[in-house]
Design an enzyme around this catalytic site. Structure first.
Site, PDB file in Angstrom:
ATOM      1  N   CYS A 123      14.783  50.016  31.560  1.00  0.00           N
ATOM      2  CA  CYS A 123      15.726  49.178  30.828  1.00  0.00           C
ATOM      3  C   CYS A 123      15.116  47.869  30.359  1.00  0.00           C
ATOM      4  CB  CYS A 123      16.980  48.926  31.655  1.00  0.00           C
ATOM      5  SG  CYS A 123      16.692  47.934  33.108  1.00  0.00           S
ATOM      6  N   HIS A 162      15.079  34.523  26.370  1.00  0.00           N
ATOM      7  CA  HIS A 162      16.514  34.734  26.204  1.00  0.00           C
ATOM      8  C   HIS A 162      16.948  34.719  24.741  1.00  0.00           C
ATOM      9  CE1 HIS A 162      20.781  34.524  26.832  1.00  0.00           C
ATOM     10  NE2 HIS A 162      20.783  33.555  25.938  1.00  0.00           N
ATOM     11  N   GLU A 216      11.660  46.144  39.821  1.00  0.00           N
ATOM     12  CA  GLU A 216      11.082  45.085  38.992  1.00  0.00           C
ATOM     13  C   GLU A 216      10.181  44.150  39.794  1.00  0.00           C
ATOM     14  OE1 GLU A 216      14.341  42.906  37.238  1.00  0.00           O
ATOM     15  OE2 GLU A 216      15.617  43.246  38.974  1.00  0.00           O
ATOM     16  N   ASP A 256      10.542  41.759  34.114  1.00  0.00           N
ATOM     17  CA  ASP A 256      10.201  41.056  35.350  1.00  0.00           C
ATOM     18  C   ASP A 256       9.028  41.717  36.061  1.00  0.00           C
ATOM     19  OD1 ASP A 256      11.995  39.096  34.951  1.00  0.00           O
ATOM     20  OD2 ASP A 256      13.482  39.776  36.403  1.00  0.00           O
TER      21      ASP A 256
END
Lengths: 587, 77
Positions: A504, A190, A433, A457
């Site tokens: 993405c 993150h 994903e 992911d």
């Protein structure tokens, strides 16, 4: 002093350090005199009362704003504070071991946690997080520490921290934070994503930078090479000033590409869109010459609210702003993807259900319509103001897509009944994903309008690697043959079924991967705005035929290492300047 | 609230000393007024527990706990 870590966001920054320390279990430990025992016990007791009061305040706030089910979690927290096993043990530790109260609390809690962790009961092991949460609050109250809050910074600082949580970054004052450096993390954690979003240099995974840096130290963050220099001497400092200006020149050369189209040398157009994490980034889209938004993340609204759910109205205003800003280009709004590492305590959902494979993303939304329905209505209402599309994350079986569509239809008929405008033909996308979604892509393709591959992911689930676990972070391989095959499979199936497909995840802006994605025939790449110019440069340096050849050769190798060194040599021939400045290693 | 919390809440209403243990493991009995203690029992759904009460309101305590565990089944149904 020089520390090496993982380059997470490019650029060079020189500035003053701020040590941002969360009061985990790092507490002072010392022995006390017989005469101080009573005082320490008093200190402990008044901290108990204060902590209890704080928890009750949070609880009643949540009860008012959400529901009593969520407030219930805090009842358990309060019970812990009253627990005789805990309270008596701490007093015993103070009296017998003559320890200061904060250290006594720490020791007793560690014993309890150790006891829990040996038990074969997942629910119990999950309680550890609850206990730590209560106890860190308690210890803070004993120590009388003010929690440093990054929202009220006065001067420009480089934040040095063990890690930064989504709530830390969401709340911080973006004008004053000019760089990040953290002990833990990888390119896709993150903190790294956030740093790129905010366009500030960052280095993560530095190991122990928090123990070497003091607030006020002069630090240099080299986000290109993944280095941090602490209190450098005059010579090194001068060198970095020069380096900084050279890098700025390179960035300027990229900005010249701003108004040029993203086409290959033989004229094939690739859609370049942006991933938007926070509304502050909306202004970057045009600045970097991207078109629309390929991934509009909605988590920030939920994270920033902290103790309550955002209303439909607030969400609507936010989504509408994005839709209007980029019209007539598209905005792909992804429904709430909370859970996993983006867990928000504000939802009051127990931490143990928020794991990677737990109740997160679409699963969480389908389970809690009081979270999902307002968001669906807000997205639909925003769709009246431009070109919005909706996308569901973490689809692992077609039933989830179907149920989400049923709820979307329900939201549509509500709005129709209420006379509120929306786009009745809003395009619906499935995020690919989870490996099961790849395998059943032909089934999913018949029930939606587009695919968007979330590579971060997908890599984690496919290779069974949790990227935050430092011990195995090196196994997170975007160029693993398994990943390349899955992506190719999805693109082929999408095209066979007449729908378009975008990427993405982080792979969409990786200079070594972009040629492969072009070779596989991807229609759209979505990335953080700052990466758009370099990806455009790469696209403009190849023909589709060349890219197909590179892909074919790359996919004939057996390991990620072989693929990487091959693609690297091809990239060096075509766009060496991009590689020179941007870290060429993939992780 | 989860069953363990409800049990501790109920036990906390009485003055008596109340303890609880799982199966036949009386040597591992814990204070029923302690959430940590009750959690370490690791008594999942369907397990057998024994409750002991000793004190001035022991009768009421046992009745109250029996009501919670046996009759109300922790209000789960």
């Amino acid at each position: 002093m020089l520390l090496e870590g993982v380059p997470a966001s490019s650029g060079i920054q020189i500035g003053t350090a701020l040590l941002f320390h969360r009061e985990d279990f790092d507490v002072p430990t010392y022995t006390i005199d017989e005469s101080e025992i009573e005082k320490e016990i008093k200190k402990f007791e008044s901290a108990l009362i204060q902590t209890r009061k704080e928890l009750e305040e949070i609880q009643s706030k949540i009860q008012k704003e959400m529901s009593s089910i969520h407030a219930g979690i805090f009842s358990a927290h309060i019970l812990l504070l009253e627990d005789p096993m805990f309270v008596d043990e701490v007093k015993k530790e103070i009296t017998i071991s003559k320890l200061n109260s904060a250290a006594a609390v720490k020791n007793v809690v560690q014993n309890i946690i150790d006891q829990f962790s040996t038990m074969d009961n997942e629910y119990l092991r999950g309680r550890e997080a609850d206990i730590r949460d209560v106890v860190s609050r308690l210890i803070q109250n004993i120590l009388g520490k003010e929690k440093i809050d990054l929202s009220s910074l006065k001067k420009e600082v480089i934040v040095i921290s063990h890690d930064l949580s989504p709530s830390d970054t969401a709340l911080m004052n973006k004008d004053k934070v000019i760089g990040f450096a953290t002990d833990v993390g990888s390119k896709t954690s993150h903190t790294a994503i956030m740093a790129r979003a905010l366009e500030i240099p960052a280095v993560v995974g530095l190991g122990k930078i928090t123990s070497y840096v003091k607030t006020g130290d002069l630090v240099i963050i080299d986000g290109n090479r993944g280095r941090v220099l602490i209190n450098p001497d005059g010579e090194v400092y001068e060198e970095y000033l020069i380096e900084q200006s050279k890098f700025q020149e390179f960035e300027q050369s990229l900005s010249m590409l701003k108004d040029m189209p993203a086409v290959t040398l033989d004229g094939t157009h690739i859609e370049l869109a942006c991933n938007i994490e926070v509304p502050e980034e909306l202004s970057s889209i045009q600045k970097y010459g991207a078109k629309g938004i390929g991934l509009y993340r909605t988590e920030y609204i939920f994270i920033r609210k902290r103790t309550e759910l955002p209303s439909e109205e607030e969400q609507y205003e936010s989504y509408k702003e994005a839709v209007e800003k980029v019209a007539p280009e598209a905005v792909i709004i992804r429904t709430l993807d909370l859970g996993g590492d983006k867990f928000a305590s504000s939802l009051g959902i127990p931490a143990d259900v928020g794991s990677m494979m737990g109740l997160r993303a679409i699963r969480l939304c389908l389970q809690y319509p009081f979270i999902f329905m307002p968001q669906l209505r807000a997205i639909l209402r925003a769709s009246a103001y431009g070109n919005a599309k909706i996308m569901f994350p973490m689809i692992s079986r077609v039933e989830e897509l179907r149920l989400a569509k049923v709820m979307l239809d329900q939201a549509k008929s509500e709005l129709e009944y209420e006379g509120l405008p929306f786009d009745p033909n809003i395009e619906i996308g499935t995020m690919i994903e989870v490996p099961s979604a790849v395998v059943t892509a032909d089934i999913l393709a018949k029930e939606c309008d587009f695919f968007s591959i979330g590579t971060n992911d997908l890599i984690q689930y496919t290779l069974a690697v949790h990227r935050v676990n430092e011990e195995i972070a090196h196994l997170y391989e975007p160029l693993n043959p398994a990943i390349l095959r899955l992506i190719k499979q999805v693109i082929d199936i999408a095209h066979e079924n007449g729908i378009w497909v975008g990427i993405c995840g982080e792979m969409a802006s990786d200079p070594l991967v972009v040629p492969l994605l072009i070779g596989m025939g991807v229609d759209e790449l979505s990335m953080s705005p700052i990466a758009v110019p370099e990806v455009k440069k790469i696209i403009r340096s190849l023909t589709v035929e060349e890219a197909q050849k590179i892909t074919q050769v790359a996919m004939s190798f057996s390991t990620a290492n072989e693929i990487e060194s091959y693609v690297y040599s091809e990239a060096m021939e075509r766009f060496p300047d991009v590689l020179m400045w941007i870290d060429h290693r993939l992780h | 609230m989860k069953p363990a919390g409800l049990l501790v809440r109920e036990a906390g209403k009485y003055k008596s000393k109340i303890s609880v243990y799982k199966d036949n493991m009386e040597h591992r009995k814990v204070n029923a007024k302690s959430l940590i203690g009750v959690l370490t029992l690791a008594a999942g759904k369907g397990s057998t527990v024994t409750v002991l009460a000793d004190g001035e309101d022991e009768e009421q305590a046992l009745n109250g706990l029996e009501d919670l565990i046996v009759r109300r089944k922790f209000d789960e149904e």
